[in-house]
Design a protein around this motif. Sequence first.
Motif, PDB file in Angstrom:
ATOM      1  N   TYR A  54      48.136  19.730  51.130  1.00 53.02           N
ATOM      2  CA  TYR A  54      46.812  19.368  51.629  1.00 53.02           C
ATOM      3  C   TYR A  54      46.984  18.854  53.048  1.00 53.02           C
ATOM      4  O   TYR A  54      47.999  18.223  53.382  1.00 53.02           O
ATOM      5  CB  TYR A  54      46.143  18.295  50.757  1.00 53.02           C
ATOM      6  N   LEU A  57      44.032  14.650  55.281  1.00 53.01           N
ATOM      7  CA  LEU A  57      43.665  13.768  54.189  1.00 53.01           C
ATOM      8  C   LEU A  57      43.358  12.373  54.718  1.00 53.01           C
ATOM      9  O   LEU A  57      43.906  11.935  55.735  1.00 53.01           O
ATOM     10  CB  LEU A  57      44.811  13.681  53.173  1.00 53.01           C
ATOM     11  N   ASP A  61      43.308   9.116  49.903  1.00 53.92           N
ATOM     12  CA  ASP A  61      43.672  10.358  49.217  1.00 53.92           C
ATOM     13  C   ASP A  61      45.170  10.624  49.325  1.00 53.92           C
ATOM     14  O   ASP A  61      45.815  11.039  48.350  1.00 53.92           O
ATOM     15  CB  ASP A  61      42.887  11.528  49.799  1.00 53.92           C
ATOM     16  N   ILE A  65      47.694  10.901  46.122  1.00 55.97           N
ATOM     17  CA  ILE A  65      48.410  12.158  45.860  1.00 55.97           C
ATOM     18  C   ILE A  65      49.915  11.923  45.843  1.00 55.97           C
ATOM     19  O   ILE A  65      50.647  12.473  45.005  1.00 55.97           O
ATOM     20  CB  ILE A  65      48.009  13.203  46.911  1.00 55.97           C
ATOM     21  N   LEU A 104      41.875  14.714  42.412  1.00 54.48           N
ATOM     22  CA  LEU A 104      42.281  14.515  43.799  1.00 54.48           C
ATOM     23  C   LEU A 104      42.349  15.870  44.500  1.00 54.48           C
ATOM     24  O   LEU A 104      42.630  16.900  43.870  1.00 54.48           O
ATOM     25  CB  LEU A 104      43.648  13.826  43.856  1.00 54.48           C
ATOM     26  N   PRO A 105      42.153  15.897  45.814  1.00 53.11           N
ATOM     27  CA  PRO A 105      41.740  14.755  46.647  1.00 53.11           C
ATOM     28  C   PRO A 105      40.248  14.483  46.503  1.00 53.11           C
ATOM     29  O   PRO A 105      39.468  15.388  46.239  1.00 53.11           O
ATOM     30  CB  PRO A 105      42.074  15.217  48.059  1.00 53.11           C
ATOM     31  N   SER A 108      36.555  13.242  51.691  1.00 52.33           N
ATOM     32  CA  SER A 108      37.222  12.693  52.868  1.00 52.33           C
ATOM     33  C   SER A 108      36.572  11.410  53.319  1.00 52.33           C
ATOM     34  O   SER A 108      37.204  10.538  53.896  1.00 52.33           O
ATOM     35  CB  SER A 108      37.203  13.722  54.007  1.00 52.33           C
TER      36      SER A 108
END
Length: 526
Positions: A54, A57, A61, A65, A104-105, A108
């Motif tokens: 990802y 982020l 988040d 993660i 997840l995520p 934002s």
Amino acid sequence: MKDTLTRTLARYRQQFAAFTPGQKVVAIIGTGALLLGGFMVYKWASAPSYTPLYSNLSASDASAITQELDSSGTPYQLTGGGNTIMVPQNMVDQARLDVAGKGLPASSSGSTDPFKNSGIASSDFEQQTNVRMALENDLAGTIEHIDGINTAVVHLAIPQKQAFTDQQDPVTASVLVQADPGASLSAGEVQTIVQLVSSSVDGLDPAKVSVADSTGRVYTSTTGDGTGADPMMQNQQISAVQQDLQGRLQAMMDRVVGPGNSTVQVTPVLDFDKTTTDTTTYTQDPNNPISSQTITNETYQGADATGAAGGVVGPDGQLTTGTGTGGTGSSYVKKGETQDRAIGSTVQHVESTPGQIQTLHIGVAMDTATTKAFSSANVRNLIASTAGVNLKRGDTIQVVSMPFDRSAEAAAAAELKAAQAQQSTVARNDLIRKGALGGVVLLMLLLALIKSRRRAKQRAQATTLVVEQLRENAAAQAAAVEANHALALAAPERTREDDMLDELNTLIERQPEDVATLLRGWLTER
């Protein structure tokens, strides 16, 4: 196979034992470096290839993660200031499934799904609020995909539409962005954000979108004139125009009079006022359709008696008297036609874009010592044609010849020459030092080689003497064996030493070189 390996190891051990202490150290260090290099190459070749799991982020988040990856034992790497998580390429699909299973995520902006708690009994206000929040979250996520933007927050002010009135409150929007560390938004990025937000919300005017960053700087205009730029951005636009014109003119002058023989300065004055011009032009064309038409037709007939008073009424209503001698009558006919045709019109609406060049001022200075052959008038005409100078709008251009101050260039050249000389001296001394060190090493290796050969020669001589003595002893023993063979009946039993001596003699006859190497090793150990 086992005997061959044993002999090979014994030979290597004997050769290593024959080295001097310095040669042993070099051999050990070289072997260690070779093993370390092989290990590093193997580690590099066997290292997995990482790919982004990802990107962009938020901090919450990324923390969630990474905790999930730690619990599952998945290796990962953090890049991009902790905003991008990398995992091995062969594990990215499974890692995404594991992380997605934990929800997840998240968004934002840190908010949850606005429709998560909405039900069938939700009010119209709640539904409108959920729609607005969902639109804000989607816009924030879209803006965060722009390079250089870390996080973004979007707020929309959408007023309710009022019935029975044409005057509606305008829709407004505010965007708060956080750029990457050490970066700031450019004019193009601000314009991109404004266009994205205004085109995604119905009825939102781009002039009603405000963009600011986390430092409190406002990038959009607060005057509402639609220019979309604050004074700082206007200065950036002026600087961009100045650098472009000045760079092109300086490159041309360097090509003409040579580098360093001229200098060009450009001062543009830009017009950031937004003006609107409406022009109406009327045209007459005989082919236009007839809008109105009037036709008049007038006739008159009457008798005129002789000697009688009378006359004819003219067009202006006056009576014209006359006398006639006969009994003839008088008459006239009047016809008229009036046509009105439509007049064509052309309406032109022109809006000027802010940032156009209002006036341009250029100054050129040439070095008298090197540009005497160049005419100032020719240079002025060349600069004016290249930059698009318009004297009618107030542009100015000045070309002068004067002596240049070369003291700074001479000092810089002297410093550069001194630095090059010092660098050459340092390089030469370093080369001499390395050469001396290499010579010492070569001399030590040569002495070690000579000493090793001398010792090898001594060992070979000693071994030759021992081998010859062994051969003589073996011959004597063989003669004794033959002599004692006749007395075999008197001594029918052989001792163990006799058997070992026979095997040694046979080994010496079959493998004299191996026996010599073994004896050489024994002598070296002593």
